[in-house]
Write a protein that holds these residues in place. Structure first.
Motif, PDB file in Angstrom:
ATOM      1  N   GLY A 217       0.804  -1.215   0.000  1.00 45.32           N
ATOM      2  CA  GLY A 217       0.000   0.000   0.000  1.00 45.32           C
ATOM      3  C   GLY A 217       0.839   1.268   0.000  1.00 45.32           C
ATOM      4  N   GLY A 406      -1.261   0.414   3.848  1.00 42.56           N
ATOM      5  CA  GLY A 406      -2.561   0.050   3.302  1.00 42.56           C
ATOM      6  C   GLY A 406      -2.863   0.756   1.996  1.00 42.56           C
ATOM      7  N   ILE A 407      -3.939   0.320   1.364  1.00 38.64           N
ATOM      8  CA  ILE A 407      -4.383   0.865   0.077  1.00 38.64           C
ATOM      9  C   ILE A 407      -5.718   1.563   0.307  1.00 38.64           C
ATOM     10  CG2 ILE A 407      -5.106   0.268  -2.267  1.00 38.64           C
ATOM     11  CD1 ILE A 407      -3.524  -2.446  -1.743  1.00 38.64           C
ATOM     12  N   ALA A 452      -6.685  -4.301  -4.932  1.00 36.48           N
ATOM     13  CA  ALA A 452      -6.488  -4.488  -3.486  1.00 36.48           C
ATOM     14  C   ALA A 452      -6.944  -5.877  -3.058  1.00 36.48           C
ATOM     15  CB  ALA A 452      -7.244  -3.411  -2.710  1.00 36.48           C
TER      16      ALA A 452
END
Ligand code: ATP
Ligand code: MG
Length: 578
Positions: A217, A406-407, A452
């Motif tokens: 991410g 994270g994404i 994702a």
């Protein structure tokens, strides 16, 4: 779908252009192909995955009372001038000119267009609340398009806009979207967090991002190990307590200039003075629509540009090239400091807490030692300007913060009246008073969500799609094409699966079993069914879940166990928050 007929160009080799797993697997599985930087063609299987995510989005947006429409992708400059964003959106906005020399842009987002639409139609509080959404191609001329669909320039977004009579009603709309988003990402099979976020170029007062946890991410999330606090590090604050510091010792020696040739980085200066980098001041020049500014933070911390921009109340912010700074001040950046500077200062709130520090002397090749806040420099612009890091304290409970990558797949904003005031989108309230509409906006990256999902669901052999978004739910492998009986049994099963509306890829190619197994693993259908000579003679079909969690032999003569297995896979919505 028959594999022999499907446009599904799988690749055996690792594509060199791909840096992250999802990009690599989407290329290898024949889902996408690059046309130009950040611009991709969606091949049939890629499009099927996108459409599955879109179907979930539509279902949940409609459930939440939103209505779908479709706005133009090309937008006239006048609207962006009205909102003030024509000048401030910057280079991400793809500006185009038509044959009459009129300016347009390719929409990166649609606040202006939707507000324009609604201002002409909505007159009364009776027409509110209203929530309108679309699923559409956007263009943002990203400075660094990368990772395939994750950060494209052309990409598909679901964007929704809510209109309400006041803040309280807008809060209800926002909450409704927050819940819808939680359901959407749960249904997509994602492990995600809703975190507090900065509002960026969209603006507004309040926002949450939905972040899928993944090492690849581009975002970082700070979350408290003790309470529910979670925020994008762009926004996160560490707890701050002013130290119980004695007034500066009047007898403390005066600050002294020390020759520090070729010591321009914090580390090299700290090593020279044999002090901790936290006892050095890091001074950085920023330029914004407010002019130049010298930002000062403890040497062991990173400057958070978003906080700097907010503290300055600036519309845009950048770090000028070192050559420009040298031209402007006649100094290399490594010797800047707050003492007697000609620049306006902005100081991190931790700086006044430091004891005597070292900082650049604003003189080539020199630093000052023994510099004391309040005696040698001060300023009235003190704010939180640094990036949080693991081990900082939670602003809510004082617990320890951890940082995870994270994404960002979705982002919801409370816009307030930012656009409705600029574009004069008003309504008459119950008392007949004219008031600006109170807005919210809500985005989901459709392609990024698929990417994702792959980042969270793969193994060394390929994609392991969550059932709901899998382009094919079943891969049916005929291992003995030459056998009329095996083929007839496969054809019958294929027809029945299709008849039930279950997306199945029937591998009827004249290929070796090894090739079929490899491709089935690569494309990630949750259930693989295999039929060959031996299994046919035993009267069974081999069933295997792609995630490796179970293998079974299903009777060829009785379909009931297969239908119940598929029903179980489809119904696995146990992750939906209640
Ligand atoms: P980022 O910080 O990643 O650039 P953003 O804050 O600019 O995202 P928004 O303006 O909130 O994004 O857009 C809504 C959603 O659109 C994002 O949550 C993301 O899922 C998606 N999105 C934004 N930019 C891109 C892009 N360049 N490629 C693919 N999806 C994108
Ligand atoms: Mg962006």
């Amino acid at each position: 779908m028959r594999f022999s007929r499907m446009y599904l160009p799988t690749l055996k080799e690792e594509p060199a252009e791909a840096e992250v797993i999802s990009h690599r697997l989407m290329l290898r599985a024949g889902m996408v192909r690059r046309l130009a930087a950040g611009i991709y063609s969606y091949l049939p299987m890629g499009l099927m995955a996108l459409r599955n995510v879109e179907a979930i989005i539509r279902q949940e947006m409609n459930r939440a009372g939103a209505q779908e429409l479709l706005l133009p992708a090309v937008q006239p400059a006048e609207l962006w001038q009205e909102s003030g964003r024509w000048d401030f959106y910057g280079k991400e906005l793809l500006r185009i000119t038509d044959r009459h020399q009129r300016n347009f842009c390719f929409g990166p987002t649609h606040e202006e267009v939707i507000t324009d639409l609604v201002r002409h139609e909505v007159r009364s509080y009776r027409q509110l609340p209203l929530n309108l959404y679309q699923i559409q191609t956007k263009f943002r001329d990203e400075i660094r398009p990368r990772f395939g669909l994750m950060r494209g320039r052309e990409f598909i977004m679901k964007d929704a806009y809510s209109f309400d009579v006041d803040d309280a009603a807008a809060g209800i709309s926002y909450q409704g979207m927050r819940e819808a988003y939680s359901r959407i990402f749960s249904l997509c099979g994602l492990d995600f967090r809703a975190v507090e976020a900065d509002s960026g170029a969209i603006g507004g007062s309040f926002s949450h991002e939905f972040v899928v946890l993944a090492e690849s991410g581009e975002d970082a999330v700070a979350s408290c190990q003790a309470c529910a606090y979670a925020a994008n590090v762009e926004k996160a604050e560490g707890r701050f307590a002013a130290a119980d510091k004695c007034a500066a010792d009047a007898a403390a020696p005066a600050a002294a200039a020390v020759a520090t040739p070729d010591r321009e980085s914090v580390e090299s200066v700290a090593a020279f003075f044999k002090v901790d980098p936290g006892a050095i001041l890091k001074s950085m020049i920023f330029e914004s629509d407010r002019g130049f500014c010298l930002v000062v933070v403890p040497g062991d911390r990173e400057v958070n540009e978003i906080k700097v921009k907010a503290a300055l109340g600036a519309e845009w912010l950048e770090i000028p090239a070192p050559s420009r700074i040298a031209d402007e001040l006649g100094l290399p950046v490594g010797y800047l400091g707050p003492v007697d500077t000609v620049l306006p200062l902005l100081v991190d709130r931790q700086v006044p807490e430091l004891e005597a520090v070292v900082c650049g002397a604003n003189r080539h090749g020199f630093h000052l030692q023994g510099v004391i806040w309040g005696r040698d420099f001060s300023c009235n612009k003190v704010a939180d300007l640094v990036q949080v890091r693991a081990g900082d304290r939670c602003p809510r409970c004082g617990g320890l913060l951890q940082i995870d990558r994270g994404i960002e797949v979705g982002h919801i904003f409370k816009l307030g009246t930012k656009y409705s005031e600029k574009l004069k989108a008003t309504f008459l309230d119950q008392e007949g008073q004219e008031r600006p509409l109170v807005m919210g906006c809500y985005g989901i990256g459709v392609g990024r969500t698929v990417a994702a999902a792959i980042e969270q669901h793969y193994d060394e052999n390929g994609i392991c799609f969550p059932y709901a978004i899998a382009p094919f739910k079943v891969a049916l492998l005929n291992l003995d094409l030459k056998s009329a009986e095996v083929t007839a049994a496969c054809e019958a099963l294929y027809a029945e699966l299709e008849g039930r509306g279950i997306a199945v890829l029937y591998d009827d190619r004249n290929e070796r079993p090894g090739v079929k197994f490899k491709d089935a693993d690569l494309i990630g259908a949750p259930l693989r069914l295999t039929l060959g000579r031996k299994s046919f003679e035993r009267g069974i079909i081999e069933a295997r879940l792609r995630d490796g969690s179970s293998n079974a032999e299903l009777p060829l003569a009785d379909r009931a166990p297969l239908w119940s297995l598929l029903a179980e896979l489809a119904a696995d919505d146990s992750r939906i928050p209640s």
